[in-house]
Design an enzyme around this catalytic site. Structure first.
Site, PDB file in Angstrom:
ATOM      1  N   GLY C  42     -59.070  18.717  10.101  1.00  0.00           N
ATOM      2  CA  GLY C  42     -58.788  19.338   8.818  1.00  0.00           C
ATOM      3  C   GLY C  42     -59.834  20.392   8.502  1.00  0.00           C
ATOM      4  N   LEU C  45     -61.632  22.265   2.114  1.00  0.00           N
ATOM      5  CA  LEU C  45     -62.999  22.341   1.597  1.00  0.00           C
ATOM      6  C   LEU C  45     -63.891  21.311   2.278  1.00  0.00           C
ATOM      7  CD1 LEU C  45     -62.542  23.016  -2.197  1.00  0.00           C
ATOM      8  CD2 LEU C  45     -63.307  24.565  -0.413  1.00  0.00           C
ATOM      9  N   HIS C 268     -49.236  15.780 -12.530  1.00  0.00           N
ATOM     10  CA  HIS C 268     -49.642  16.900 -13.364  1.00  0.00           C
ATOM     11  C   HIS C 268     -48.498  17.236 -14.303  1.00  0.00           C
ATOM     12  CE1 HIS C 268     -51.241  20.751 -14.528  1.00  0.00           C
ATOM     13  NE2 HIS C 268     -52.356  20.475 -13.890  1.00  0.00           N
ATOM     14  N   ARG C 333     -53.628  14.390 -18.834  1.00  0.00           N
ATOM     15  CA  ARG C 333     -52.490  14.597 -17.938  1.00  0.00           C
ATOM     16  C   ARG C 333     -51.521  13.423 -17.881  1.00  0.00           C
ATOM     17  NH1 ARG C 333     -55.548  17.329 -12.683  1.00  0.00           N
ATOM     18  NH2 ARG C 333     -55.995  19.284 -13.730  1.00  0.00           N
ATOM     19  N   GLU C 432     -60.128  14.649  -0.209  1.00  0.00           N
ATOM     20  CA  GLU C 432     -59.030  13.918  -0.850  1.00  0.00           C
ATOM     21  C   GLU C 432     -58.572  12.723  -0.027  1.00  0.00           C
ATOM     22  OE1 GLU C 432     -55.763  16.440  -2.002  1.00  0.00           O
ATOM     23  OE2 GLU C 432     -54.578  14.784  -2.788  1.00  0.00           O
TER      24      GLU C 432
END
Lengths: 230, 247, 645
Positions: C42, C45, C268, C333, C432
């Site tokens: 991956g 970030l 969301h 949210r 994540e």
């Protein structure tokens, strides 16, 4: 090799010639030289209107100043060579860079002038060959000197047509070329960018119009001169 | 609504390609162009045929994966829009649309509409970075950057590396892509130490990859989904000249 | 197998733990680092920053991504910003406050030590990113600008317009490029990890498929790092990129990595609703829209197909303002999402009917436009309005936007200890794809922070520590574990290509799975519905393996095959999500159970019985995973109850 040496080598002439962008710069600079020359050349053309004696005097004056004369020719010839070499090799490369052409491609921003630079350039080159041949006396209409050979040439409609075509082509070539050199040379500023296109148009159309005006005036003159003699 | 698609099919990079005609019988204006292709593909799979390969990922216009020259324009007819954000309401019933891959020699076709854009990665590897070792950074506020500069930087750094600039360029040149990165890094105080060498190494790599040379046609900025301006190219050229006279 | 879930967190005062731990960790001599190989899967970030930093330190790194370039990882799509406790605004922010807000935002289901370290490292991330040339927003004086985000009471969010994720990812990608050019990182784009190689209990490599030519290869290393993102795409429709998948973590899970809190998935509230059954993904609209937009639905179900302009004020239900007078349209949210869902469940949804349901509520700017004028609103949200119009063809200045919640982020993921190591020795997980820092609910602008903290500042230490305890020893390419891993991959591909009753493209099953878990394990979860889903899931999975139709071969560029493999893993993960949701007999954070609500419909947490991390072990049968619990202890903060009334 340390960094300083490396950098010095990178900045040497053969090294920078390897950058396509620097070759483009050479093309732009040679283009500027040719544009400047064309304005000077127009000034010479002007003498043509004044008559054979004046024109020959002008030629003699040029020959009396070999440094100026050959200096200009060297610069123009060099500029032409650079322009031709870069123009043609880049065109060849660009042509190959796409490899497979699009079946359908809609142009969004480019101009007809920009897309036909290689065509206009080739026409200009052919025109230049004819023009030089006429001046050097390789193409003879009248063997009584440069002035007479030029004027006799203008008596043929085909020669006039070629000269006019050459000038119109020049206008198109410069319409893109003179604009393009601003980009290539990095001459841009948000405040003045919108002037770049009109300036290019003025240069292109201007030179062509000035030359065409001379051709047309000259035609008139030729007719008057020959009409008077007969 | 229905439309006719002529889609480029090519089984791998060495194979001969050809156009394949498909009729799309049902599409709605609220479908994206890629969703329309999804529907086509599901139909092809169900019929036991191989679906059309095309690149996509985020489908929100930011990853830069999607490509496609749609009816003669990279990313299709809508301005400042990637293919994934192009909706079928831009087309009308009965349209005949040609769908081609990016046609750039330096982006060889992988399959159908998928091309290999690793040339862009290699150009950035050649110098499209600021050497900042992790952990060695000074406080973020050490070098002030005027808001104006930060905004200008952003309008260059927003490049998504999709390749539309080279695809649109009549010369297949990558200049806008390279210039955007050089402007992004060269406008910032942090980018100054490598500013001169960066423009050299990146431009050299750009030439090595076999892209065409900029002809100032301005096609690139016209199709750029992030509306990056060709002023960056003029700036890159200036940076090159600057590097020749300074150390 | 018995897992002793040791978090390996240091003890002592919270603010000294990371410093102390860094000193306690072993080091690898710079001259020896090149002997070690590290695999990083991956390039978002977390992955990009890990690979770049390890390369910089001198390790030999192999980096993998399934996209055509590392720059396309989905971190690129993060809009809002990145939190950091810089306190540049002098508004009372501090590492402690960021820590507290994150723990509280996560509804007290995360580990104190990890979250404190995250808050502590946040400041270094900003410095690092600025040094790399990330163009954060600036004030006129040239200093970094901040904004308040997601209801935080301090302005600690750094941003680059609405493209913060893109700019940060490009920073990490450029750092990675630098190491690729230096020969320290070997990059494998368009290469997907399909299996983990475990030798003598240690993660020693991966099996990959070259997506261009289908070649199956084994790569070995001294340790393996997974930074493969979240599993939101299990729901089929989500704001994730189409390619986001859970295959790498699922393969790891099947090899013994425990999967923590799989039911914690964030929804969301402001996404553009689905417009038809062909829809391939959902697009997020910035939460900031709720600052000026009013959320409403028709009061009566029979009005749901009326044009909004035809509905007078008294026929509208501004349900957030009605139910939460204090916070109104700005409730968090999860609360906003649930309220929208309830309105639609009442039959009061608006917009086009998809599969017989109208899923959307209005986000209305007419009042704000009336008060402030179109120009002011245009300045604030112009680009969002444009995006909305591009997608829907409707102008939010003239007609209210339609919004609906969508899956956005996965808080759950592979269980990791304080060193970010999973329960498989030598297998690390960051970003994540691990579960570590966000508990049951992630705060806005914290995902970017976590990915980069893990990659730039945690893994470079903890991997060094791990490697310092192991001699570099390359694996022979003919090792039995390698060939068996390769043959497992090959036989799985063969199976996908030759389903006995092949008739449906893989997406068919993905949509079935997505609908099922969205309905039953989405915004609110009901035990009966979860049990129902758990009954259906194995059936769908069976049908998938019998009926999935993949054309072409495995030895070519084959996107259908890629997707089929990912969906096969989602079909298993989806079940684990439901198992976890059913097991957690409480409502907390994103996980709202219909049987654990207060009298007025608010979520009710059960700290006495569920203050733990649910870490699931693969038992050999997907349907009967084994639960392990990591009890959470709160030494420094006291779990409190969120109230937005």
């Amino acid at each position: 090799m340390n960094e300083v040496q490396l950098f010095t080598r990178e900045r040497s002439l053969p090294a920078i010639w390897h950058y396509s962008m620097m070759r483009k710069a050479a093309m732009a600079v040679s283009g500027i030289a040719l544009i400047v020359f064309l304005f000077g050349h127009w000034n010479g053309n002007r003498v043509l209107l004044e008559g054979e004696m004046e024109f020959n005097a002008y030629l003699e004056w040029l020959q009396a100043h070999p440094l100026l004369h050959y200096g200009i020719w060297t610069i123009v010839a060099a500029a032409l060579v650079v322009h031709l070499v870069v123009g043609s090799t880049h065109w060849l490369h660009n042509h190959r860079a796409r490899r497979v052409p699009y079946r359908k491609k809609k142009q969004q921003a480019t101009t007809w002038a920009a897309r036909t630079m290689i065509v206009s350039g080739t026409i200009l080159l052919l025109f230049l060959v004819l023009h030089i041949a006429q001046i050097r006396g390789w193409l003879v209409f009248d063997s009584g000197g440069v002035y007479r050979n030029l004027q006799a040439g203008f008596e043929h409609w085909a020669v006039v047509a070629v000269y006019l075509l050459g000038q119109i082509t020049l206008a198109f070539h410069l319409y893109h070329g003179a604009w393009s050199l601003f980009q290539t040379l990095g001459i841009n500023h948000p405040r003045y960018n919108h002037w770049r296109r009109p300036i290019a148009a003025v240069i292109g159309v201007g030179i062509a119009a000035l030359n065409i005006a001379l051709i047309l005036l000259n035609l008139d003159l030729v007719r008057r001169v020959t009409g008077g003699a007969m | 609504m229905s439309l006719v698609l002529h889609i480029w099919r090519q089984s791998d990079s060495t194979a001969q390609g050809r156009f394949e005609r498909h009729t799309i019988d049902e599409f709605t204006p609220d479908m994206s162009f890629l969703e329309m292709l999804d529907v086509l593909n599901e139909g092809l799979i169900s019929a036991g045929k191989e679906p059309v390969a095309f690149d996509y990922d985020c489908r929100e216009g930011i990853c830069g994966a999607c490509s496609l020259v749609i009816d003669g324009i990279p990313h299709g007819p809508q301005n400042a829009t990637t293919t994934c954000q192009l909706y079928m309401r831009e087309f009308s019933d009965g349209d005949e649309i040609w769908v081609e891959p990016w046609r750039v020699g330096a982006f060889p076709v992988v399959r159908d509409l998928v091309v290999d854009r690793s040339a862009y990665d290699r150009i950035l590897q050649a110098g499209g970075f600021i050497s900042a070792r992790t952990g060695s950074a000074p406080d973020g506020n050490t070098f002030p950057v005027s808001k104006e500069t930060a905004d200008r930087v952003f309008t260059s750094s927003t490049c998504i590396g999709c390749g539309a600039c080279a695809a649109a360029c009549p010369n297949a040149s990558a200049s806008l892509f390279v210039a955007a990165k050089i402007a992004h890094l060269g406008l910032l105080p942090q980018g100054q130490p490598e500013r001169n060498s960066r423009v050299h190494t990146m431009l050299a790599q750009m030439d090595t990859e076999g892209f065409g040379f900029c002809g100032n046609h301005r096609e690139c900025e016209a199709v750029c989904p992030k509306e990056i301006n060709i002023d960056r190219i003029a700036r890159m050229n200036r940076d090159m000249y600057r590097s020749l006279v300074r150390r | 197998m018995i897992y002793d879930l040791h978090s390996n967190e240091p003890t002592g005062p919270l603010e000294n733990r990371w410093t102390k731990h860094r000193f306690d960790m072993g080091l690898v001599n710079p001259a020896n680092r090149k002997k070690y190989q590290v695999i990083v899967v991956g390039t978002g970030l977390a992955g990009g920053s890990t690979a770049a930093t390890l390369g910089e330190m001198g390790y030999h790194v192999k980096s993998f991504c399934f996209q055509d370039s590392p720059r396309r990882a989905h971190s690129i799509a993060a809009q809002g910003g990145i939190n950091a406790a810089k306190n540049y605004q002098n508004d009372g922010d501090s590492v402690w406050r960021l820590f507290y807000d994150t723990i509280k935002g996560g509804d007290f289901r995360s580990r104190e030590s990890n979250v404190y370290r995250l808050a502590e490292l946040s400041v270094n991330i900003i410095d690092q990113a600025v040094a790399q040339g990330v163009p954060f927003a600036r004030e006129y004086g040239g200093l970094l600008a901040n904004r308040s985000f997601g209801g935080a009471q301090v302005s600690r969010t750094f941003y680059a317009r609405g493209q913060t994720g893109q700019q940060l990812l490009l920073g990490a990608y450029q750092a990675l490029n630098r190491q690729i050019a230096a020969g320290m990182v070997e990059m494998f784009p368009r290469t997907e990890m399909l299996e983990l190689i475990v030798i003598d209990g240690r993660a020693r490599g991966i099996v990959t498929r070259n997506l261009v030519d289908g070649k199956i290869e084994a790569h070995t290393a001294d340790c393996v790092v997974l930074c493969t993102g979240g599993y939101g795409n299990a729901y089929y429709l989500s704001t994730n990129a189409k390619g986001c998948n859970a295959s790498a973590v699922w393969r790891a899970h099947r090899h013994g990595a425990l999967f923590a809190n799989p039911c914690f998935t964030q929804i969301h509230p402001t996404c553009i609703p689905q417009s038809g059954s062909y829809q391939s993904k959902l697009t997020l609209m910035s939460e900031s829209l709720r600052n000026d937009g009013r959320v409403w639905a028709p009061l009566r179900p029979q009005d749901s197909d009326c044009a909004p302009a035809d509905l007078p004020e008294d026929a509208r239900d501004y349900f957030l303002e009605r139910r939460y007078p204090a916070f109104g349209n700005l409730v968090p949210r999860d609360i906003a999402s649930r309220a929208a869902k309830e309105a639609c469940d009442d039959g009061r949804g608006v917009g086009p009917e998809v599969n017989g349901r109208r899923l959307g509520v209005y986000l209305d700017f007419s009042k704000a436009i009336g008060q402030l004028g179109e120009a002011v609103i245009g300045e604030r949200y112009g680009n969002l309005f444009e995006m909305y119009q591009r997608i829907t063809g409707e102008d939010p200045n003239k007609t209210p936007m339609r919004i609906y919640p969508a899956i956005h982020y996965a808080m759950g993921g592979l269980w990791v200890d304080y060193n970010l190591m999973t329960t498989v020795d030598g297998l690390f997980a960051a970003g994540e794809c691990n579960f570590s820092d966000h508990g049951a609910n992630r705060l806005g602008a914290s995902a970017l922070m976590q990915g980069l903290a893990d990659g730039y500042f945690v893994l470079p230490y903890s991997i060094g520590n791990y490697l310092s305890q192991h001699e570099a020893d390359p694996i022979a390419p003919d090792h039995g574990a390698i060939s068996s891993a390769i043959s497992a991959v090959n036989s799985r591909i063969d199976r996908l290509l030759s389903a006995p009753g092949a008739k449906h493209p893989p997406e068919h099953f993905h949509r079935l799975l997505g609908q099922l878990i969205w309905d039953n394990c989405g915004m609110s979860r009901d035990p009966a519905e979860l049990k129902n889903a758990l009954q259906q899931l194995p059936e769908i999975r069976d049908r998938f393996w019998h009926e999935v139709k993949v054309t072409g071969s495995g030895e070519q560029f084959n996107q259908t095959l890629e997707r089929a493999g990912r969906i096969a893993d989602f079909l298993e993960l989806g079940e684990l999500m439901c198992v976890d949701a059913l097991e957690r007999n409480e409502s907390c954070g994103s996980h709202a159970r219909s049987d654990h609500l207060t009298a007025d419909g608010e979520v009710k947490r059960d700290d006495d019985n569920y203050s733990y991390v649910a870490a699931w072990e693969y038992s050999g049968d997907v349907s009967t995973p084994i639960l392990h619990k990591e009890q959470l202890c709160f030494e420094f903060v006291h779990p409190s109850i969120r109230s937005y009334k």
